[in-house]
Design a protein around this motif. Structure first.
Motif, short mmCIF file in Angstrom:
data_model
loop_
_atom_site.label_atom_id
_atom_site.label_comp_id
_atom_site.label_asym_id
_atom_site.label_seq_id
_atom_site.Cartn_x
_atom_site.Cartn_y
_atom_site.Cartn_z
N LEU A 38 0.79 -1.32 -0.04
CA LEU A 38 0.22 0.33 0.06
C LEU A 38 0.44 1.08 0.01
CD1 LEU A 38 -2.84 1.22 0.29
CD2 LEU A 38 -3.11 1.22 2.54
N VAL A 39 1.92 1.52 0.27
CA VAL A 39 3.42 2.42 0.36
C VAL A 39 2.85 2.71 -0.67
CG1 VAL A 39 5.08 2.98 1.36
CG2 VAL A 39 3.14 2.25 3.06
N ASP A 40 3.87 1.40 -1.11
CA ASP A 40 5.27 1.76 -2.74
C ASP A 40 3.63 2.06 -3.52
OD1 ASP A 40 6.76 0.89 -1.31
OD2 ASP A 40 6.58 -1.33 -2.44
N LEU A 41 2.45 1.89 -3.68
CA LEU A 41 1.03 2.30 -4.29
C LEU A 41 1.61 3.46 -4.06
CD1 LEU A 41 -1.65 -0.74 -4.03
CD2 LEU A 41 -0.09 -0.10 -6.65
N MET A 42 0.96 4.14 -2.58
CA MET A 42 0.45 5.04 -2.42
C MET A 42 2.11 6.04 -3.31
SD MET A 42 -1.78 5.38 1.66
CE MET A 42 -1.89 6.97 1.10
N VAL A 43 2.58 6.12 -3.16
CA VAL A 43 3.90 6.60 -3.01
C VAL A 43 4.27 7.02 -4.77
CG1 VAL A 43 6.23 6.94 -3.74
CG2 VAL A 43 5.54 5.98 -1.60
N GLU A 44 4.21 5.38 -5.52
CA GLU A 44 4.42 5.92 -7.28
C GLU A 44 3.44 6.54 -7.64
OE1 GLU A 44 3.03 2.02 -10.07
OE2 GLU A 44 4.50 1.54 -8.90
N GLU A 45 1.76 6.18 -6.76
CA GLU A 45 0.41 7.39 -7.39
C GLU A 45 1.11 8.77 -7.38
OE1 GLU A 45 -3.16 5.06 -7.52
OE2 GLU A 45 -1.93 3.53 -7.81
N GLU A 46 1.14 9.15 -5.73
CA GLU A 46 2.36 9.91 -5.74
C GLU A 46 0.34 10.54 -4.76
OE1 GLU A 46 3.27 12.64 -8.36
OE2 GLU A 46 4.86 11.88 -8.57
N VAL A 47 0.50 9.72 -4.48
CA VAL A 47 -1.72 9.66 -2.82
C VAL A 47 -1.06 9.69 -1.58
CG1 VAL A 47 -3.81 8.78 -2.81
CG2 VAL A 47 -2.72 8.82 -5.13
N THR A 48 -1.46 11.01 -1.09
CA THR A 48 -0.66 11.39 0.16
C THR A 48 -1.99 10.76 1.13
OG1 THR A 48 -0.98 13.11 0.76
CG2 THR A 48 1.10 12.60 -0.07
N ASN A 49 -3.28 10.47 0.58
CA ASN A 49 -4.25 10.39 1.41
C ASN A 49 -5.72 9.44 0.74
OD1 ASN A 49 -6.76 10.83 3.53
ND2 ASN A 49 -5.52 12.17 4.56
N VAL A 50 -6.15 9.38 1.60
CA VAL A 50 -7.48 8.27 0.70
C VAL A 50 -8.74 8.03 1.59
CG1 VAL A 50 -7.84 6.12 -0.33
CG2 VAL A 50 -5.80 7.16 -1.35
N THR A 51 -9.40 8.37 1.39
CA THR A 51 -10.28 8.11 1.85
C THR A 51 -11.98 6.98 1.17
OG1 THR A 51 -11.03 10.25 3.34
CG2 THR A 51 -12.24 8.99 2.84
N LYS A 52 -12.05 6.06 1.68
CA LYS A 52 -12.77 4.70 1.46
C LYS A 52 -13.47 4.17 3.27
CE LYS A 52 -12.34 0.76 -0.94
NZ LYS A 52 -13.46 0.19 -1.38
N ASP A 53 -14.93 4.28 2.19
CA ASP A 53 -15.32 3.52 3.91
C ASP A 53 -15.43 4.26 4.75
OD1 ASP A 53 -16.35 1.54 1.14
OD2 ASP A 53 -14.51 -0.04 2.49
N GLY A 54 -14.97 5.61 5.18
CA GLY A 54 -15.39 6.59 5.94
C GLY A 54 -14.22 6.22 7.54
N TYR A 55 -13.50 5.68 6.30
CA TYR A 55 -12.15 5.90 7.40
C TYR A 55 -10.54 6.22 6.08
CZ TYR A 55 -13.30 2.14 10.28
OH TYR A 55 -14.65 1.49 11.16
N SER A 56 -10.13 7.49 6.85
CA SER A 56 -9.14 7.40 5.92
C SER A 56 -7.92 7.64 6.33
CB SER A 56 -9.09 9.26 6.47
OG SER A 56 -8.10 9.63 6.04
#
Length: 141
Positions: A38-56
């Motif tokens: 998950l860390v690798d994907l977030m770094v690769e996609e340059e995403v620092t915050n995602v909200t899904k199903d009520g969780y950040s």
């Protein structure tokens, strides 16, 4: 309930406990693996915050600290506790006694001396209780 039925129940509970411990260990390994992916994907996609199903879920850089090995410290002539004290961190140092180690040491003393020395007896409670031990039985020839 018969004794043999209770033994079967006891053994099943012990087996379940072992199985649950292994499942927890396996699950923790999967969590660590998934977190890394998950860390690798977030770094690769340059995403620092995602909200899904009520969780950040937030990507955060953390610094972790751990004590160097005793061998490394000894080679450098460093006493870890002295350094902690001199840096105002002496309150982190806690003297502890492992319960199982204390149990074993006291049992050894009583085996050798037939009783605890008076000083120990004044600060250690002792009591007797029945326990059940489980071992694989050997089939006789």
């Amino acid at each position: 309930m018969k004794l043999t039925d209770k033994l079967d129940e006891y053994r099943a509970l012990l087996d379940r406990k072992d199985d649950l411990a292994q499942q927890t260990k396996d699950n923790n390994a999967e969590i660590d693996k998934c977190k890394k992916e998950l860390v690798d994907l977030m770094v690769e996609e340059e995403v620092t915050n995602v909200t899904k199903d009520g969780y950040s879920y937030t990507l955060a850089l953390k610094t972790y600290y751990s004590k160097k090995s005793e061998a490394e410290l000894a080679a450098a002539g460093i006493d870890f506790f002295d350094v902690l004290r001199s840096e105002g961190m002496g309150d982190l140092i806690k003297e502890t006694v492992n319960t199982r180690t204390l149990q074993s040491a006291c049992a050894n003393i009583v085996e050798e001396q037939e009783e605890l020395p008076e000083a120990l007896a004044e600060c250690i409670n002792s009591y007797e209780a029945y326990d059940i031990t489980k071992r694989k039985s050997r089939k006789s020839a």
